[in-house]
Write an enzyme that holds these catalytic residues in place. Sequence first.
Site, PDB file in Angstrom:
ATOM      1  N   LYS A 172     -10.564 -12.694   0.763  1.00 33.48           N
ATOM      2  CA  LYS A 172     -10.811 -12.053  -0.369  1.00 33.48           C
ATOM      3  C   LYS A 172      -9.671 -12.497  -1.131  1.00 33.48           C
ATOM      4  CE  LYS A 172     -10.488  -8.545  -3.710  1.00 33.48           C
ATOM      5  NZ  LYS A 172      -9.676  -9.454  -4.554  1.00 33.48           N
ATOM      6  N   GLY A 224      -0.362  -7.065  -1.428  1.00 31.59           N
ATOM      7  CA  GLY A 224      -0.539  -6.262  -2.651  1.00 31.59           C
ATOM      8  C   GLY A 224       0.466  -5.105  -3.004  1.00 31.59           C
ATOM      9  N   THR A 226       1.341  -1.228  -3.335  1.00 30.07           N
ATOM     10  CA  THR A 226       1.599  -0.208  -2.638  1.00 30.07           C
ATOM     11  C   THR A 226       0.376   0.865  -2.627  1.00 30.07           C
ATOM     12  OG1 THR A 226       3.982  -0.181  -2.734  1.00 30.07           O
ATOM     13  CG2 THR A 226       3.034   2.084  -1.841  1.00 30.07           C
ATOM     14  N   GLU A 227      -0.173   1.051  -3.566  1.00 29.67           N
ATOM     15  CA  GLU A 227      -1.427   2.161  -3.698  1.00 29.67           C
ATOM     16  C   GLU A 227      -2.762   1.097  -2.906  1.00 29.67           C
ATOM     17  OE1 GLU A 227      -1.393   5.117  -4.409  1.00 29.67           O
ATOM     18  OE2 GLU A 227       0.704   4.748  -4.625  1.00 29.67           O
ATOM     19  N   GLY A 229      -2.361  -0.899  -0.621  1.00 29.41           N
ATOM     20  CA  GLY A 229      -2.317  -0.780   0.985  1.00 29.41           C
ATOM     21  C   GLY A 229      -2.513   0.563   1.388  1.00 29.41           C
ATOM     22  N   GLU A 246       1.688  -6.060   3.602  1.00 25.68           N
ATOM     23  CA  GLU A 246       2.839  -6.148   2.927  1.00 25.68           C
ATOM     24  C   GLU A 246       2.778  -5.803   1.400  1.00 25.68           C
ATOM     25  OE1 GLU A 246       5.180  -9.534   0.602  1.00 25.68           O
ATOM     26  OE2 GLU A 246       4.026 -10.547   2.166  1.00 25.68           O
ATOM     27  N   CYS A 280       7.240 -10.194  -4.296  1.00 27.56           N
ATOM     28  CA  CYS A 280       7.491  -9.157  -3.495  1.00 27.56           C
ATOM     29  C   CYS A 280       8.932  -8.826  -3.065  1.00 27.56           C
ATOM     30  CB  CYS A 280       6.558  -8.685  -2.359  1.00 27.56           C
ATOM     31  SG  CYS A 280       5.159  -8.431  -2.810  1.00 27.56           S
ATOM     32  N   GLU A 382       9.572  -1.239  -9.177  1.00 28.45           N
ATOM     33  CA  GLU A 382       9.275  -2.668  -9.117  1.00 28.45           C
ATOM     34  C   GLU A 382       8.657  -3.190 -10.592  1.00 28.45           C
ATOM     35  OE1 GLU A 382       6.896  -5.618  -5.960  1.00 28.45           O
ATOM     36  OE2 GLU A 382       5.781  -3.874  -6.347  1.00 28.45           O
TER      37      GLU A 382
END
Length: 495
Positions: A172, A224, A226-227, A229, A246, A280, A382
Amino acid sequence: MLSHTPAPTPSAAAPRRDRAIVNPATGQVIRTVADNTAAEVDEAVRAARAAFESGPWPRLPRSERARHLLRCADAIEANSEVLFQTETRNNGRPISETRAQLSRVPEWFRYNAGLLAAQRDAVLPGDGPYLTYQRRSPLGVCGIITPFNHPLLILARSLSAALATGNTVVVKPSELTPLTTLALVGILRDAGLPEGVVTVVTGGREVGERLTGHPDIAKITLTGGTEAGRAAAVATAARFARVTAELGGKTPIVVFDDIDPRVAAEGAAFAAFVAAGQSCVAGSRFLVQRGVYDAFVEALSARASAIRIGDPARPGTQLGPLISEVQREKVLRLIATGVEEGVRVTAGGGVPELPAELAGGYYLRPTVLADATMSMTVAKEEIFGPVAVVVPFDDEDDAVAMANDNRFGLGAGVWTRDIARGHRVADRVVAGMVWVNDHHRLEPSLPWGGVKESGTGRDAGQESFDDFTWVKTVVVRTAADDVDWYGSAEPGRLN
């Protein structure tokens, strides 16, 4: 959905949903692609599972699978110019950066083909008349979710390892940048990859959530936020599937006063502004020792102001647009927040004036925010844009404490001419990757990933290759006598 067989024609009751793909350099629509549904994700997973359970790919001799990967690498190389142009149009990265990055994609396929050809099963030590060895087997159907910023390279990093180890894959891509992924699948098909081994589903959140939560997906690899992930980790944990994630970063770049500040600033500019800061591991907070602080800020600001902004398709362009208007507005808000909190804008800070044909693009001038403190929002969060935040520090202990004072732990950089200090600080900084006197250098053999809220697991390297397999331990008794535990006067050791 794109696979080695055509996607089904939607019924009248369920018309095809399309999503417009935009060139961020102009704001114009390039083309439309299918906006797949959860049901179409299920169909893609079924096809991948059938290819795994009854197709030839997992059962090929390792040498044969390695030859397939080498043919794929050659095919990607032969089609590289199309991939360069497509990715630049789709994510707005300057063509010079795109060429430098995507020309390396075949290396990942060749590296994992080499690992496969050289793979050895471990023989384990033990007492007594036993031969103990391990066998590695593919996990099954794996899902790979890629971001908008480096869509093809990040895909190749995981896909090549997953294929080498005998898995089938559902990919995806980001809903913003699916075009090179779709092109790659066609290249792999034409290179002879068997039916159903790689399938692509396109779309947004609904597609990603269904893929991560699907009961037949054995592993998710996700790059992608953090949320995203965290959601993937929860979804996979429910069925004990594996996840490599990551995620975000707030990379500290530590500049000591034993180095020429102009040299450090030139390296820092690459760290901060490559890919328009949409990486990132972008160097977004620069911790600079007070002895060279003013000279560093001056040099970095001068370099930022001289960067050539423009059409990413032109060879001379050094900085392209952000991926979307939404992202640009987010970055502008963070810059405004920094100003409110007391930073000094020494370069950039706004939208550049560009020719009319680029007026609809999402450009932002490379920005330097000086005199920040670690308590400021721009030093903690970030930004994901071409913004360098500069913070002064006093000594080595101060620098390390500041570098580690963040919820992320993906990358870090150290600039110093004291090699002992370089090793020492690299050891003390909490990050998955540290560069000394350079930035963002990678090889197929180098594990890539972070700690803390920057993720879990590793892409690339032997670690990634191994994590696409499960290990079976086989214990063979080699003694000539029979085993009779209950009839023996002196039973053997019970483990």
